[in-house]
Design a protein around this motif. Sequence first.
Motif, PDB file in Angstrom:
ATOM      1  N   PHE A  57       4.061 -10.251   6.051  1.00 55.59           N
ATOM      2  CA  PHE A  57       4.899  -9.094   6.346  1.00 55.59           C
ATOM      3  C   PHE A  57       4.219  -8.070   7.246  1.00 55.59           C
ATOM      4  CE2 PHE A  57       6.909 -10.765   2.472  1.00 55.59           C
ATOM      5  CZ  PHE A  57       8.200 -10.910   2.945  1.00 55.59           C
ATOM      6  N   GLY A  58       2.887  -8.089   7.338  1.00 56.34           N
ATOM      7  CA  GLY A  58       2.124  -7.243   8.260  1.00 56.34           C
ATOM      8  C   GLY A  58       2.665  -5.838   8.428  1.00 56.34           C
ATOM      9  N   PRO A  59       3.024  -5.467   9.673  1.00 55.78           N
ATOM     10  CA  PRO A  59       3.497  -4.109   9.944  1.00 55.78           C
ATOM     11  C   PRO A  59       4.783  -3.743   9.200  1.00 55.78           C
ATOM     12  CG  PRO A  59       2.971  -5.250  11.994  1.00 55.78           C
ATOM     13  CD  PRO A  59       2.889  -6.252  10.885  1.00 55.78           C
ATOM     14  N   THR A  60       5.590  -4.721   8.848  1.00 58.00           N
ATOM     15  CA  THR A  60       6.813  -4.448   8.087  1.00 58.00           C
ATOM     16  C   THR A  60       6.461  -3.897   6.715  1.00 58.00           C
ATOM     17  OG1 THR A  60       7.969  -6.208   9.248  1.00 58.00           O
ATOM     18  CG2 THR A  60       8.939  -5.468   7.181  1.00 58.00           C
ATOM     19  N   GLU A  88       5.814   3.341   3.517  1.00 55.39           N
ATOM     20  CA  GLU A  88       5.896   4.765   3.838  1.00 55.39           C
ATOM     21  C   GLU A  88       6.837   5.493   2.881  1.00 55.39           C
ATOM     22  OE1 GLU A  88       6.977   5.232   7.947  1.00 55.39           O
ATOM     23  OE2 GLU A  88       5.129   4.275   8.651  1.00 55.39           O
ATOM     24  N   SER A  89       7.813   4.778   2.321  1.00 51.00           N
ATOM     25  CA  SER A  89       8.786   5.436   1.443  1.00 51.00           C
ATOM     26  C   SER A  89       9.000   4.712   0.113  1.00 51.00           C
ATOM     27  CB  SER A  89      10.134   5.558   2.159  1.00 51.00           C
ATOM     28  OG  SER A  89      10.625   4.278   2.502  1.00 51.00           O
ATOM     29  N   GLN A 114      -1.773  -6.547  14.065  1.00 51.25           N
ATOM     30  CA  GLN A 114      -1.665  -7.665  13.136  1.00 51.25           C
ATOM     31  C   GLN A 114      -2.687  -7.595  12.003  1.00 51.25           C
ATOM     32  OE1 GLN A 114       0.817  -9.911  13.273  1.00 51.25           O
ATOM     33  NE2 GLN A 114       1.577  -8.684  14.953  1.00 51.25           N
ATOM     34  N   GLN A 115      -3.566  -6.585  12.009  1.00 54.66           N
ATOM     35  CA  GLN A 115      -4.567  -6.485  10.954  1.00 54.66           C
ATOM     36  C   GLN A 115      -3.882  -6.251   9.615  1.00 54.66           C
ATOM     37  OE1 GLN A 115      -7.878  -7.037  11.242  1.00 54.66           O
ATOM     38  NE2 GLN A 115      -7.326  -7.642  13.310  1.00 54.66           N
ATOM     39  N   PRO A 116      -4.370  -6.910   8.560  1.00 54.82           N
ATOM     40  CA  PRO A 116      -3.755  -6.709   7.250  1.00 54.82           C
ATOM     41  C   PRO A 116      -3.929  -5.262   6.788  1.00 54.82           C
ATOM     42  CG  PRO A 116      -5.670  -8.168   7.093  1.00 54.82           C
ATOM     43  CD  PRO A 116      -5.461  -7.843   8.535  1.00 54.82           C
TER      44      PRO A 116
END
Length: 144
Positions: A68-71, A77-78, A26-28
Amino acid sequence: MNRYSAAAFVANAVVTLGAGPLADAQQPVAPDSSGYVAANGVNYWYEIHGKGEPLLLLHGGLFSTGMFGPTLAKLAESRRVIGVDLHGHGHTALGERQKIDLVDIGRDLAVVVQKLGLKQTDVMGYSFGAGAAAQLAFQHPELV
């Protein structure tokens, strides 16, 4: 140490140790760049993550881009993800305009997109952010 104290100690240890991986997830995510863009009397906070085709990412009401965190990290990534904290949310104050209005925000987002040097961008919004995305598309279809 009595039986209840020992049980409380063990329960606390399990929760503390078990929460570590969850807290890490959950870390930003640190942005590649960030700042403010002035648009119609409001200073909009933005943060940019990743490289590639631009994607304007708009959060839901009462939240900020951090929701949105991990999303966000996965999208970055792309894509070149541009998160904007909407009027009166997160790092973006109400500014000169005290009323939060999706029509105004749509107009403001066009200014933000142009000032960030984007000719065109995909837009993804959640809840209130989807309304802002729709207003941007209705008002400035050439930008999306």
